[in-house]
Design a protein around this motif. Structure first.
Motif, PDB file in Angstrom:
ATOM      1  N   PHE A   8       0.827  -1.201   0.000  1.00  0.00           N
ATOM      2  CA  PHE A   8       0.000   0.000   0.000  1.00  0.00           C
ATOM      3  C   PHE A   8       0.868   1.260   0.000  1.00  0.00           C
ATOM      4  O   PHE A   8       0.579   2.221  -0.717  1.00  0.00           O
ATOM      5  N   THR A   9       1.919   1.259   0.797  1.00  0.00           N
ATOM      6  CA  THR A   9       2.815   2.418   0.861  1.00  0.00           C
ATOM      7  C   THR A   9       3.396   2.711  -0.515  1.00  0.00           C
ATOM      8  O   THR A   9       3.474   3.875  -0.930  1.00  0.00           O
ATOM      9  N   GLU A  10       3.788   1.676  -1.231  1.00  0.00           N
ATOM     10  CA  GLU A  10       4.340   1.868  -2.579  1.00  0.00           C
ATOM     11  C   GLU A  10       3.272   2.406  -3.543  1.00  0.00           C
ATOM     12  O   GLU A  10       3.535   3.309  -4.332  1.00  0.00           O
ATOM     13  N   ILE A  11       2.063   1.885  -3.457  1.00  0.00           N
ATOM     14  CA  ILE A  11       0.961   2.379  -4.304  1.00  0.00           C
ATOM     15  C   ILE A  11       0.709   3.846  -3.992  1.00  0.00           C
ATOM     16  O   ILE A  11       0.575   4.672  -4.901  1.00  0.00           O
ATOM     17  N   PHE A  12       0.644   4.172  -2.716  1.00  0.00           N
ATOM     18  CA  PHE A  12       0.393   5.553  -2.313  1.00  0.00           C
ATOM     19  C   PHE A  12       1.517   6.461  -2.807  1.00  0.00           C
ATOM     20  O   PHE A  12       1.252   7.522  -3.384  1.00  0.00           O
ATOM     21  N   ILE A  42     -10.304   3.557   0.603  1.00  0.00           N
ATOM     22  CA  ILE A  42     -10.992   2.466  -0.089  1.00  0.00           C
ATOM     23  C   ILE A  42      -9.963   1.504  -0.680  1.00  0.00           C
ATOM     24  O   ILE A  42     -10.121   0.282  -0.606  1.00  0.00           O
ATOM     25  N   ALA A  43      -8.894   2.043  -1.257  1.00  0.00           N
ATOM     26  CA  ALA A  43      -7.848   1.190  -1.814  1.00  0.00           C
ATOM     27  C   ALA A  43      -7.241   0.304  -0.720  1.00  0.00           C
ATOM     28  O   ALA A  43      -6.959  -0.878  -0.949  1.00  0.00           O
ATOM     29  N   TRP A  44      -7.028   0.857   0.461  1.00  0.00           N
ATOM     30  CA  TRP A  44      -6.479   0.073   1.568  1.00  0.00           C
ATOM     31  C   TRP A  44      -7.441  -1.054   1.957  1.00  0.00           C
ATOM     32  O   TRP A  44      -7.040  -2.196   2.156  1.00  0.00           O
ATOM     33  N   ARG A  45      -8.720  -0.703   2.059  1.00  0.00           N
ATOM     34  CA  ARG A  45      -9.722  -1.701   2.453  1.00  0.00           C
ATOM     35  C   ARG A  45      -9.889  -2.787   1.394  1.00  0.00           C
ATOM     36  O   ARG A  45     -10.266  -3.908   1.709  1.00  0.00           O
ATOM     37  N   ARG A  46      -9.665  -2.416   0.144  1.00  0.00           N
ATOM     38  CA  ARG A  46      -9.840  -3.359  -0.971  1.00  0.00           C
ATOM     39  C   ARG A  46      -8.498  -3.728  -1.603  1.00  0.00           C
ATOM     40  O   ARG A  46      -8.431  -3.997  -2.793  1.00  0.00           O
TER      41      ARG A  46
END
Length: 189
Positions: A8-12, A42-46
């Motif tokens: 997630f950190t990389e996506i963010f 939402i991205a984190w949750r999904r």
């Protein structure tokens, strides 16, 4: 969990700026921070649904942001309709269903007047003016008797009208000696 956090950190890190710019073009820079944050929440949750390929992540994120932007735009339209309806409601002789006459007032004046009211008064006017509830239905929402809610609505309308009169923008009740809305004819002794 560490792998998910790193993913997630990389996506963010890679896509936050692009998502923020997308949101800013649609809802303005101030709201874009919240809309982008909601999109990444939402991205984190999904996270399990985020495409694995690096080139597919941004389109997926923008698809999420598009829906969050649509929700924000709907929220704004509802708020604008509320302000317009409350402007009309403040001048209506009694709470009625259906169309209200055109208020002819600048929205900033109404917003300013609404902000002078207590949260309790704002809620009463919003339940009836925005949500279209009757006084009895609004009473059930806040947990009071229908007569108490009717009084609360009447007083809130009076306070809103007073706040609007103070702003100097009203030209509705030119005859200041006329009885207030909903009252009978005044008799002199």
């Amino acid at each position: 969990m560490v792998d998910l956090e790193e993913q997630f950190t990389e996506i963010f890190r890679r896509h936050h700026e692009a998502v923020w710019r997308y949101c800013a073009r649609r809802v303005g820079p101030d709201a874009a921070f919240d809309v982008a944050a909601d999109s990444f929440l939402i991205a984190w949750r999904r996270l399990g649904e985020v495409p694995a390929g690096g080139g597919d992540v941004l389109p997926w994120l923008l698809g999420v942001a598009r829906k969050v932007v649509a929700n924000e735009q709907r929220r704004r339209r509802r708020g604008d309709r509320l302000v317009a309806k409350l402007g009309q409601f403040a001048r209506a002789p009694a709470p009625v269903s259906g169309n209200y006459p055109d208020a002819g007032m600048a929205l900033p004046d109404l917003v300013t007047a609404m902000r002078t009211l207590s949260l309790r008064d704002q809620e009463a006017l919003q339940l009836v003016g925005w949500d279209g509830l009757s006084a009895s239905e609004a009473a059930r929402v806040v947990g009071c008797s229908p007569s108490a809610m009717a009084n609360r609505i009447r007083r809130a309308r009076q306070r809103l009208e007073t706040a609007l009169d103070v702003s100097g923008e009203r030209g509705v009740n030119a005859d200041r000696n006329a009885p207030p809305h909903g009252e009978g004819v005044a008799y002199e002794n």
